[in-house]
Design an enzyme around this catalytic site. Structure first.
Site, PDB file in Angstrom:
ATOM      1  CE  LYS A  90      -4.498   0.877   0.116  1.00 33.68           C
ATOM      2  NZ  LYS A  90      -5.494   0.177  -0.721  1.00 33.68           N
ATOM      3  N   GLY A 190     -23.187   5.036   2.536  1.00 28.07           N
ATOM      4  CA  GLY A 190     -22.257   5.529   1.529  1.00 28.07           C
ATOM      5  C   GLY A 190     -22.703   5.204   0.117  1.00 28.07           C
ATOM      6  N   GLY A 192     -21.097   6.318  -2.817  1.00 27.73           N
ATOM      7  CA  GLY A 192     -20.052   6.717  -3.744  1.00 27.73           C
ATOM      8  C   GLY A 192     -20.142   5.882  -5.010  1.00 27.73           C
TER       9      GLY A 192
END
Length: 380
Positions: A90, A190, A192
Site C-alpha cells: 500500500k 455511503g 459513492g
C-alpha cells in the site's frame, strides 16, 4: 536535474516493532514537488506486492504510517482470498488531495515506485483518481488500474460493486437458503461510486433500501430511480443508518464503523459491504457472532476491484475479470462453512484460509525469477 531522496525518519524505539510483520517500509521525500509518501510492502510470498495509493491530510507521520501498515496487511489477505499471484502492499501520500496535487508530484512518486524494481505495483485509492497515475506511469510500468485509453481496465467500481452483489447473494443463500433478494431490505452507508452502483443492482433485484450519504443530490437521484422502478428508497440521517430495520447492513464508506457502540444499535441479520476494515478491531467479530449477525469479511467482499487491477497487468480482459469476480460467491460460502464447522468467527475462518494459501506457496519459485517476472512485465 531534479534529485530525489529516499529517507528514513528518526527511528522511535518501537518503529521496527510496529513493522515486524512487514518486509519493507519506504519513506519518500521530494522537496521540489512537496511529495511526502510512505510505501509499505507487507508480504511478497504470492508475488509482487500490489495495493492502491491514497492521498490524505494526515494529522501526523505516525498516523500515516499506522494507516499504510494496516492497509498493506489487508491487501495480502485480499490477494490470497482472491487467489491472485500478488502479495500485499500500500502507499499513502501525505497532503490535501484538493490542493496539493500536481503532475510533478505524481511523477516523483512514480520514480520512487520504479526504484523498487518490480516489488510494488500501485494505482488509485481514496483521494486519488485514475488520471493521477497517468503521470506516475510516465516514470514506471508498475502502475495498475489505468484508464482504458491508456491500456488499462478502466473504472474498478464496476467489478467491485458486482463482487458485493455476489457476496450478498452468498449471505442470502446461507441465511435463507435462496439467493432471491426480492423484498429483502438493505441499509446502505455511503453512495459513492461503488455504493451507488450496488444500490442500483439491488433495486434491479427487487430489494428495498435505507440509504445515507453526505451528498444529498446522490440520495435524491437514487430515490427517483427507486420510485421509477417501484421500489422503496428511504433516506436516513447519518448514524441513524445503524438502527434502520433492514435485513442486511451494507457499509460502503469509511472503515472502523463497527465498534462497541454501533454493534449495540444493529438489528440486522448480516453485515456485507464494500468498505475496507469495517471492524474497528478483529475481536468484534466474536461479538457479532454472539449476537447472531453473520459477518462477511470485507477483504473478500470488496475484492472485485483488485481482481480487475491485477488482471490488467496480463492485458485487460473484461470477461476474465467477470469470471474471477463471480468466484467471490463461492469463496464466501467456503468461509461460512468453515466457520460453522469449527465454531469460529468468519474472520478467523477467512484468515485461516488465506494463511494456508500463503504458507503453501513459501519456498517455491521467487517472483524475481525470469519466468514469473515476465507475466507482470507485459507493458515493458
Amino acid at each position: 536535474m531534479k534529485t530525489m531522496t529516499q529517507t528514513t525518519p528518526a527511528l522511535s524505539a518501537d518503529l521496527f516493532e510496529k513493522m515486524q510483520e512487514h518486509e519493507q517500509i519506504v519513506f519518500c521525500n521530494d522537496p521540489a514537488t512537496g511529495l511526502k509518501a510512505i510505501i509499505a510492502i507487507h508480504n511478497t510470498t504470492l508475488g509482487p506486492a500490489i495495493g492502491g495509493t491514497r492521498m490524505r491530510n494526515y494529522d501526523s507521520t505516525e498516523e500515516a504510517l499506522e494507516d499504510v501498515l494496516r492497509l498493506s496487511k489487508g491487501m495480502t489477505y485480499k490477494c490470497a482470498a482472491a487467489d491472485l499471484d500478488f502479495g500485499g502492499g500500500k502507499g499513502v501520500i501525505i497532503g490535501d488531495p484538493a490542493t496539493d496535487k500536481s503532475p510533478e508530484l505524481f511523477r516523483a512518486y512514480g520514480q520512487f515506485v520504479e526504484s523498487l524494481n518490480g516489488r510494488f505495483y500501485t494505482g488509485t485509492d481514496m483521494g486519488t483518481v485514475l488520471e493521477d497515475f497517468v503521470h506516475s506511469h510516465r516514470e514506471t510500468n508498475c502502475i495498475a488500474g489505468l484508464p482504458e485509453e491508456y491500456g488499462g481496465g478502466g473504472e474498478t467500481s464496476i467489478p467491485t460493486a458486482l463482487g458485493v452483489l455476489y457476496s450478498i447473494k452468498a449471505v442470502a443463500k446461507t441465511l435463507y437458503g435462496t439467493e432471491n433478494l426480492l423484498e429483502k431490505t438493505f441499509s446502505i452507508q455511503g453512495l459513492g461510486k461503488v455504493g451507488f452502483k450496488l444500490a442500483e443492482h439491488l433495486l434491479e433485484e427487487g430489494a428495498n433500501l435505507y440509504v445515507t450519504d453526505i451528498n444529498p443530490d446522490t440520495i435524491d437521484a437514487l430515490v427517483q430511480k427507486g420510485s421509477f422502478m417501484g421500489r422503496s428508497v428511504i433516506p436516513v440521517d447519518g448514524d441513524a443508518i445503524y438502527q434502520a430495520p433492514a435485513d442486511m447492513f451494507v457499509p460502503c464508506a469509511i472503515g472502523g464503523i463497527i465498534n462497541e457502540q454501533t454493534i449495540q444499535q444493529l438489528t440486522v441479520k448480516a453485515i456485507v459491504g464494500a468498505a475496507n476494515n469495517q471492524l474497528l478491531t478483529e475481536d468484534l467479530a466474536l461479538v457479532l457472532k454472539e449476537k447472531g449477525i453473520l459477518y462477511a469479511p470485507d477483504y473478500i467482499v470488496n475484492s472485485g476491484g483488485i481482481i480487475q487491477v491485477t488482471d490488467e497487468l496480463y492485458s485487460p480482459n473484461k470477461e476474465r475479470v467477470l469470471k474471477k469476480t463471480k468466484a467471490i460467491y463461492h469463496s464466501l460460502l467456503e468461509v461460512f462453512e468453515q466457520a460453522a464447522q469449527q465454531n469460529i468467527t468468519t474472520v478467523e475462518a477467512a484468515n485461516e484460509i488465506c494463511e494456508r494459501r500463503i504458507e503453501g506457496r513459501k519456498n517455491r519459485n521467487s517472483f524475481f525469477s525470469p519466468r514469473k517476472r515476465a507475466k507482470w512485465d507485459v507493458r515493458h
